[in-house]
Write an enzyme that holds these catalytic residues in place. Sequence first.
Site, PDB file in Angstrom:
ATOM      1  N   ALA A  82       0.840  -1.190   0.000  1.00 44.62           N
ATOM      2  CA  ALA A  82       0.000   0.000   0.000  1.00 44.62           C
ATOM      3  C   ALA A  82       0.878   1.246   0.000  1.00 44.62           C
ATOM      4  O   ALA A  82       2.049   1.214   0.399  1.00 44.62           O
ATOM      5  CB  ALA A  82      -0.904  -0.002   1.233  1.00 44.62           C
ATOM      6  N   ILE A 140      -1.887  -7.603   0.373  1.00 46.03           N
ATOM      7  CA  ILE A 140      -1.554  -6.175   0.480  1.00 46.03           C
ATOM      8  C   ILE A 140      -0.635  -5.975   1.681  1.00 46.03           C
ATOM      9  O   ILE A 140      -0.969  -6.345   2.809  1.00 46.03           O
ATOM     10  CB  ILE A 140      -2.816  -5.315   0.656  1.00 46.03           C
ATOM     11  CG1 ILE A 140      -3.847  -5.610  -0.446  1.00 46.03           C
ATOM     12  CG2 ILE A 140      -2.433  -3.833   0.660  1.00 46.03           C
ATOM     13  CD1 ILE A 140      -3.395  -5.291  -1.836  1.00 46.03           C
ATOM     14  N   LYS A 141       0.520  -5.398   1.424  1.00 46.69           N
ATOM     15  CA  LYS A 141       1.472  -5.099   2.503  1.00 46.69           C
ATOM     16  C   LYS A 141       1.116  -3.745   3.108  1.00 46.69           C
ATOM     17  O   LYS A 141       1.045  -2.742   2.394  1.00 46.69           O
ATOM     18  CB  LYS A 141       2.897  -5.088   1.955  1.00 46.69           C
ATOM     19  CG  LYS A 141       3.336  -6.422   1.391  1.00 46.69           C
ATOM     20  CD  LYS A 141       4.674  -6.335   0.697  1.00 46.69           C
ATOM     21  CE  LYS A 141       5.807  -5.973   1.637  1.00 46.69           C
ATOM     22  NZ  LYS A 141       7.128  -6.068   0.948  1.00 46.69           N
ATOM     23  N   VAL A 142       0.923  -3.719   4.407  1.00 49.53           N
ATOM     24  CA  VAL A 142       0.458  -2.509   5.096  1.00 49.53           C
ATOM     25  C   VAL A 142       1.430  -2.172   6.228  1.00 49.53           C
ATOM     26  O   VAL A 142       1.782  -3.034   7.026  1.00 49.53           O
ATOM     27  CB  VAL A 142      -0.957  -2.728   5.676  1.00 49.53           C
ATOM     28  CG1 VAL A 142      -1.415  -1.489   6.435  1.00 49.53           C
ATOM     29  CG2 VAL A 142      -1.943  -3.070   4.559  1.00 49.53           C
TER      30      VAL A 142
END
Length: 357
Positions: free
Chosen positions: A103, A139-141
């Site tokens: 993200a 999704i990498k957050v």
Amino acid sequence: MPPNVNLLAYLQSKTQIDCDSLSLDVLASYDHFVDCTSNQADSYYEFLNEGRYDLLQKSVAFARGIYHEFPGVTLEEFAVEVSMVTVSLTAIPFIRGNIHVMANPSLAYSTPKIVENAKRISNLCHRWDPEFDLSRLVIKVPATWEGLQACRELTSTGINTLATTLFTIEQAILAAEAGCISISPFVHELKVHFDETYHDVDPIFELCLEAQQYFEQYSYTTRVKACSLIDVEEVMKLAGIAALTLPPGLMSGLRDTEDSEDEVFNLSIFDHKTDDSQASKRLSFIDDEAKFREAFSQRENGKGQSKTNQAIELFCGFQTKAENLLRGLLDQQRHDGLTKGVQEEALEQTQKTLIGA
């Protein structure tokens, strides 16, 4: 004398190996990779690759063609999102697992904006390749309070998340409570990879072990996927962790090295489990922001918080570089009078076109 073992083969028998590169040459060079992970830095450098120019042009045209459907984001930001998706999808033929798309790090302190960003990325994956299985998208957050609350909401909608820029057990626990499928502890501060003069004297190997044991103890399905390692010995120290994200330099070092099986076994901190008397007390932060912020800020006098902020700032720098780069492509296409037909071609991209790009 105990037999020698190849380090890469030994590691693969103990730990999932993921690719820390978007390079198709790297992905094609090893059959060991399960997932392919990326971030704004990886994406920016891959955007600069001449072999990606045609795909980048089509991605920017695609972004321009559907931009009106996504209010609340600039065209440059949107073009970066589209291009990160299209480049990441080219990894699919080379891996057995998931692609990881980060993200926008500039949104790390806004839960609603991260949620919107993640949903947009998921939508773009489907729009670019309707045949792509969205269960293979993660999704990498960033592991801020706001980011992990976004992960909680995204999990409830069926979008997979990973907690990145993570340096403390408090972040790990909150990520598990939020339903992240993985956490990504940065063993070394991100800065060591971009500043040759900087030396991280406080790597977090023990956090990797502590988090994995905590998850096992309390039956969380969240997996520990460590990254940001410097040398082969450090990698073997984590043999037995659920997953490792490795760059090409470390992969080649592992492939080309053999050592005594006993020596390799003794390197790993994961082959020495704590007993029940050392079991961690169960904690909960998911519904108590003040409790999390206090514990997070006090951990090692705020060292983990400082490392997290530093990593986010570095990724934000690459986000800006990527936006500036694609702004140039957008201006070029506008100047060249991009035809409607070219836009339609970009909109109709299929997996076949992706693989050939």
